[in-house]
Design an enzyme around this catalytic site. Structure first.
Site: not given
Ligand code: AP5
Ligand code: MG
Length: 217
Positions: A16, A91, A130, A162, A173
Site C-alpha cells: 500500500k 481500517r 523491509r 519497523r 497484524r
C-alpha cells in the site's frame, strides 16, 4: 475534474505504502498514511504518539475515535481539497463511515478502492526484509534495495526496520486485518468501487494495474 480520493486496501506488507507514494506523485495528490502519521507522532514524542505506540507494537489497531480525529485534522489542511491517496485508512467499518461523512462535507466521495491481494506467506517475507526511511519511503533488501545499503536514495537519511515487523507481531497484524479490515472489501464492492489487483507481481506491474483502475473511473 473533481478531486479524487483513492483508498488503498490490502493486508500488512501488500504494498500500500509503496504504491500510494507512486500514485500520489503521478497524479499530483497528497499521500495520507495513518501509519506514517502515528510514527511521526511517536518520533516527536507527542501524547498521541505515546498512546498509539502500545497498540502499534502489539499489532492492534489504534481506537477509531483517536484515528478519525487525527485524519480530520489532516484533512483540515488545504492540500487535501484537491484529493488524496489514503493508505491504511479506513481500517474498520466505523472508519469507512467516518470517511464518507468527512468527504461529504467537501461535496465529494471515495473515487476508487484498489485492493492489493497478496497471500500470507509472501507478506511475512516482505515485512521481514523491509527497510524504511524516516520520511516513510519504503525499501526491501531483496525486492527494492536502496542504491547504498541502509541509506535513503533521496535524502541520504539512515534506514530502519519497523518495531512491528517482527514475525510474531506481523502474524497478529495479519489476523487483525482479516478480522477488522477485511469487511471493508464487501463494503466497497457493494458500492461498485473495488478494483482487485494482483499484488504478487513486480512493483511496476502492480503500479500499472492500479493506474489502469484509476483511469477507468
Ligand atoms: P501501517 O503503517 O498502515 O501498516 P500496515 O497496514 O500493517 O501496512 P504496512 O505499512 O506494513 O504494509 P504496506 O501495505 O504499506 O506495504 P509496503 O509498501 O511497505 O500501520 C501500522 C500500525 O499503525 C497498525 O498496525 C496500527 O496499529 C496503526 N494504524 C495505522 N492506521 C490505522 C488505522 N486507520 N486505524 C487504527 N490503527 C491504525 O511494502 C512492504 C514491503 O514489501 C516493502 O519492503 C516493499 O519494498 C516490498 N514490496 C512492496 N511491493 C512489492 C512487490 N510488488 N514485490 C516485491 N516486494 C514488494
Ligand atoms: Mg505502509
Amino acid at each position: 475534474m473533481s478531486p479524487m480520493y483513492i483508498v488503498m486496501l490490502g493486508p500488512p506488507g501488500a504494498g500500500k505504502g509503496t504504491q500510494a507514494k507512486k500514485l500520489a506523485q503521478e497524479l499530483g495528490l497528497v499521500h495520507v498514511s495513518t501509519g506514517d502519521l502515528f510514527r511521526e507522532n511517536l518520533k516527536n514524542e507527542t501524547e498521541l504518539g505515546q498512546l498509539a505506540q502500545q497498540y502499534m507494537n502489539a499489532g492492534e489497531l489504534v481506537p477509531d475515535d483517536v484515528t478519525v480525529a487525527m485524519v480530520k485534522e489532516r484533512f483540515a489542511r488545504p492540500d487535501c481539497e484537491k484529493g488524496a491517496v489514503l493508505d491504511g485508512f479506513p481500517r474498520t467499518p466505523a472508519q469507512a463511515e467516518a470517511l464518507d461523512q468527512l468527504l461529504e462535507t467537501f461535496d465529494s466521495e471515495v473515487t476508487v478502492v484498489p485492493l492489493i491481494k497478496v497471500p500470507d506467506e509472501i507478506l511475512v517475507e516482505r515485512l521481514s526484509g523491509r527497510w524504511m526511511s524516516p520520511s516513510g519511503r519504503v525499501y526491501h533488501e531483496k525486492y527494492n534495495p536502496p542504491v547504498v545499503k541502509w541509506i535513503d536514495d533521496i535524502d541520504g537519511s539512515e534506514l530502519y526496520q519497523r518495531e512491528d515487523d517482527k514475525p510474531g507481531t506481523v502474524r497478529r497484524r495479519i489476523d487483525v486485518y482479516n478480522e477488522q479490515t477485511a469487511p471493508l472489501i464487501d463494503y466497497y464492492r457493494e458500492k461498485g468501487l473495488l478494483a482487485e489487483i494482483d499484488g504478487t507481481q513486480p512493483i511496476e506491474d502492480v503500479f500499472a494495474a492500479i493506474m489502469a483502475s484509476v483511469e477507468e473511473v
